[in-house]
Every structure is written in structure tokens, then in C-alpha cells.
Design a protein around this motif. Sequence first.
Motif, PDB file in Angstrom:
ATOM      1  N   SER A  10     -85.604  85.489 -11.042  1.00 37.52           N
ATOM      2  CA  SER A  10     -85.526  85.337  -9.592  1.00 37.52           C
ATOM      3  C   SER A  10     -86.515  84.271  -9.153  1.00 37.52           C
ATOM      4  CB  SER A  10     -85.863  86.680  -8.925  1.00 37.52           C
ATOM      5  OG  SER A  10     -85.689  86.611  -7.535  1.00 37.52           O
ATOM      6  N   LEU A  11     -86.028  83.246  -8.505  1.00 33.87           N
ATOM      7  CA  LEU A  11     -86.942  82.219  -7.990  1.00 33.87           C
ATOM      8  C   LEU A  11     -87.435  82.596  -6.597  1.00 33.87           C
ATOM      9  CD1 LEU A  11     -88.273  79.404  -8.364  1.00 33.87           C
ATOM     10  CD2 LEU A  11     -86.189  78.400  -7.409  1.00 33.87           C
ATOM     11  N   ASN A  14     -84.572  87.370  -4.339  1.00 35.01           N
ATOM     12  CA  ASN A  14     -83.355  88.160  -4.100  1.00 35.01           C
ATOM     13  C   ASN A  14     -82.990  89.029  -5.304  1.00 35.01           C
ATOM     14  OD1 ASN A  14     -82.113  87.208  -1.362  1.00 35.01           O
ATOM     15  ND2 ASN A  14     -82.929  85.387  -2.333  1.00 35.01           N
ATOM     16  N   CYS A  15     -82.934  88.418  -6.468  1.00 38.80           N
ATOM     17  CA  CYS A  15     -82.596  89.208  -7.670  1.00 38.80           C
ATOM     18  C   CYS A  15     -83.700  90.224  -7.975  1.00 38.80           C
ATOM     19  CB  CYS A  15     -82.360  88.285  -8.872  1.00 38.80           C
ATOM     20  SG  CYS A  15     -80.877  87.286  -8.693  1.00 38.80           S
ATOM     21  N   VAL A  83     -77.408  82.438  -8.552  1.00 40.90           N
ATOM     22  CA  VAL A  83     -76.397  81.407  -8.828  1.00 40.90           C
ATOM     23  C   VAL A  83     -77.068  80.045  -8.648  1.00 40.90           C
ATOM     24  CG1 VAL A  83     -74.238  80.365  -8.047  1.00 40.90           C
ATOM     25  CG2 VAL A  83     -74.490  82.850  -8.037  1.00 40.90           C
ATOM     26  N   GLN A 115     -71.535  80.777  -2.597  1.00 39.94           N
ATOM     27  CA  GLN A 115     -70.575  80.205  -3.559  1.00 39.94           C
ATOM     28  C   GLN A 115     -70.917  80.656  -4.980  1.00 39.94           C
ATOM     29  OE1 GLN A 115     -69.424  76.080  -3.169  1.00 39.94           O
ATOM     30  NE2 GLN A 115     -70.414  75.981  -1.190  1.00 39.94           N
ATOM     31  N   GLU A 140     -77.584  86.748  -0.536  1.00 38.95           N
ATOM     32  CA  GLU A 140     -78.967  86.655  -0.023  1.00 38.95           C
ATOM     33  C   GLU A 140     -79.523  88.012   0.452  1.00 38.95           C
ATOM     34  OE1 GLU A 140     -80.033  84.007  -0.958  1.00 38.95           O
ATOM     35  OE2 GLU A 140     -79.202  82.193  -0.062  1.00 38.95           O
TER      36      GLU A 140
HETATM   37  C1  FMN Z   1     -81.270  75.179  -7.939  1.00 34.84           C
HETATM   38  C2  FMN Z   1     -80.470  76.066  -7.035  1.00 34.84           C
HETATM   39  C3  FMN Z   1     -79.088  75.987  -7.051  1.00 34.84           C
HETATM   40  C4  FMN Z   1     -78.317  76.845  -6.243  1.00 34.84           C
HETATM   41  N1  FMN Z   1     -76.961  76.778  -6.330  1.00 34.84           N
HETATM   42  C5  FMN Z   1     -76.211  77.658  -5.603  1.00 34.84           C
HETATM   43  C6  FMN Z   1     -74.782  77.670  -5.732  1.00 34.84           C
HETATM   44  O1  FMN Z   1     -74.170  76.912  -6.489  1.00 34.84           O
HETATM   45  N2  FMN Z   1     -74.089  78.578  -4.997  1.00 34.84           N
HETATM   46  C7  FMN Z   1     -74.716  79.455  -4.136  1.00 34.84           C
HETATM   47  O2  FMN Z   1     -74.043  80.241  -3.496  1.00 34.84           O
HETATM   48  N3  FMN Z   1     -76.067  79.473  -4.018  1.00 34.84           N
HETATM   49  C8  FMN Z   1     -76.830  78.611  -4.731  1.00 34.84           C
HETATM   50  N4  FMN Z   1     -78.206  78.643  -4.636  1.00 34.84           N
HETATM   51  C9  FMN Z   1     -78.831  79.669  -3.768  1.00 34.84           C
HETATM   52  C10 FMN Z   1     -79.269  80.890  -4.577  1.00 34.84           C
HETATM   53  O3  FMN Z   1     -78.255  81.300  -5.493  1.00 34.84           O
HETATM   54  C11 FMN Z   1     -79.550  82.074  -3.656  1.00 34.84           C
HETATM   55  O4  FMN Z   1     -80.507  81.702  -2.699  1.00 34.84           O
HETATM   56  C12 FMN Z   1     -79.999  83.312  -4.407  1.00 34.84           C
HETATM   57  O5  FMN Z   1     -80.003  84.406  -3.541  1.00 34.84           O
HETATM   58  C13 FMN Z   1     -81.389  83.110  -4.993  1.00 34.84           C
HETATM   59  O6  FMN Z   1     -81.746  84.215  -5.784  1.00 34.84           O
HETATM   60  P1  FMN Z   1     -83.296  84.470  -6.110  1.00 34.84           P
HETATM   61  O7  FMN Z   1     -83.985  84.668  -4.775  1.00 34.84           O
HETATM   62  O8  FMN Z   1     -83.341  85.717  -6.928  1.00 34.84           O
HETATM   63  O9  FMN Z   1     -83.833  83.280  -6.816  1.00 34.84           O
HETATM   64  C14 FMN Z   1     -78.974  77.781  -5.401  1.00 34.84           C
HETATM   65  C15 FMN Z   1     -80.372  77.834  -5.376  1.00 34.84           C
HETATM   66  C16 FMN Z   1     -81.121  76.992  -6.174  1.00 34.84           C
HETATM   67  C17 FMN Z   1     -82.630  77.072  -6.158  1.00 34.84           C
END
Ligand code: FMN
Length: 166
Positions: A10-11, A14-15, A83, A115, A140
Motif C-alpha cells: 500500500s502506497l 487504502n490497501c 492498481v 479503473q 479508494e
Molecule cells: C503509480 C500509480 C498508478 C495508478 N494507476 C491507476 C490505474 O491504472 N487505475 C486506477 O483506478 N487507479 C490507479 N492509481 C490509483 C490507486 O490505484 C488508488 O489510489 C489506490 O486506492 C491506492 O491504493 P493504496 O492507497 O493502498 O496505495 C494509481 C496510483 C499510482 C500511485
Amino acid sequence: MNKTLVVYYSLDGNCKLVAETLADNLDGEVDVVRIEPVKEITGGKFKRYFWGGTQVFMGKEPQIQSINVSVDDYSNIIIGTPVWAWTYSPPIRTFLKENKIKDKNIAMFCCHGGQVGKTLKNLARVLDGNKVTSQTDFFEPATKDKDENQQLIVNWAKELQQLINL
Ligand SMILES: Cc1cc2nc3c(=O)[nH]c(=O)nc-3n(C[C@H](O)[C@H](O)[C@H](O)COP(=O)(O)O)c2cc1C
């Protein structure tokens, strides 16, 4: 041995939220492991999308910190990824390369911004040789429709609990 491992990257949290909520709502022996890249992507949204996207498109396997569990000790493994560029995140790619997962019950989830692309399909493909029992996605959950997402996570945990008990 009917132990469950929740492993995620998770960056932006969310995850992490989904993984921790799942663990709180599952009975039995459950461990949670967060995949930590040695060098985490930092900076503003543009920089993070740029470098994260570059990692995906170049098929990178970023170095990750070693984890303190063995996947062999678990029957059920729940894998969570954000994603990135319509697929699963590179730190998960590294994790799956370094930890050979076979003959397990697998559930998978992703968090996204609208997406999902081929994320879960691609993840299922690299987990060939396992039984993928359930997969889902969350939009999200840490920032949008929090109550609704919380309920979706709890409901999914109930579904997984039944699968674990089989
Ligand atoms: C490098 C990067 C690429 C991403 N590409 C997509 C994408 O292709 N489709 C999408 O719906 N969200 C995309 N996102 C948004 C993240 O999937 C979304 O914010 C997710 O909830 C982040 O999860 P996390 O908070 O656990 O890192 C992207 C985010 C980052 C940082």
C-alpha cells in the motif's frame, strides 16, 4: 494448519485499511504482512504516478524488505494490491517472485481510483497452481464513501470466513 496470511502492499493507505479491517474481522489464526519496498516512491501525485507507472511498464521488480513469515505455513493467503497502470503493483511482483506460492486457497483484492483494468486477472494468472476462491475491488476506501466501503470490507470478510471454514 488452517492459518490465514493477509499480505499487501500500500502506497497511500487504502490497501492497508482493507488488510487490517479484514484481519480484525476474521476468526482463527490470521497474520498480516505489509510489503515494504527498500526504496519507497515519494513525492507528489504526478511524481508518484510517473515513477510507479514507469516501474510497471518496464516490468521492474523493486527490492523489498524481507518478510518475517513463510508462506508455506499458511493454507489461506489473501493478497492485496493497489492498481497501478491497470495492473497489480511491482512490489507485489517482487513478493510473488521471491515467495513461491503453490496449492493454497487464494483470495485477492485491489484498491483503485476507478479503473481496475486487468489487475485481478493478471494477478490470478501469476498465481497459477493455486485455488483462487474469491476476488474483489475497492474504490479508494480510505478516503471515499468510508462507511459504505467499511461495510463492503466487513461483508467480504464474512464471505472469506465461510470459505476458510470449509
Ligand atoms: C503509480 C500509480 C498508478 C495508478 N494507476 C491507476 C490505474 O491504472 N487505475 C486506477 O483506478 N487507479 C490507479 N492509481 C490509483 C490507486 O490505484 C488508488 O489510489 C489506490 O486506492 C491506492 O491504493 P493504496 O492507497 O493502498 O496505495 C494509481 C496510483 C499510482 C500511485
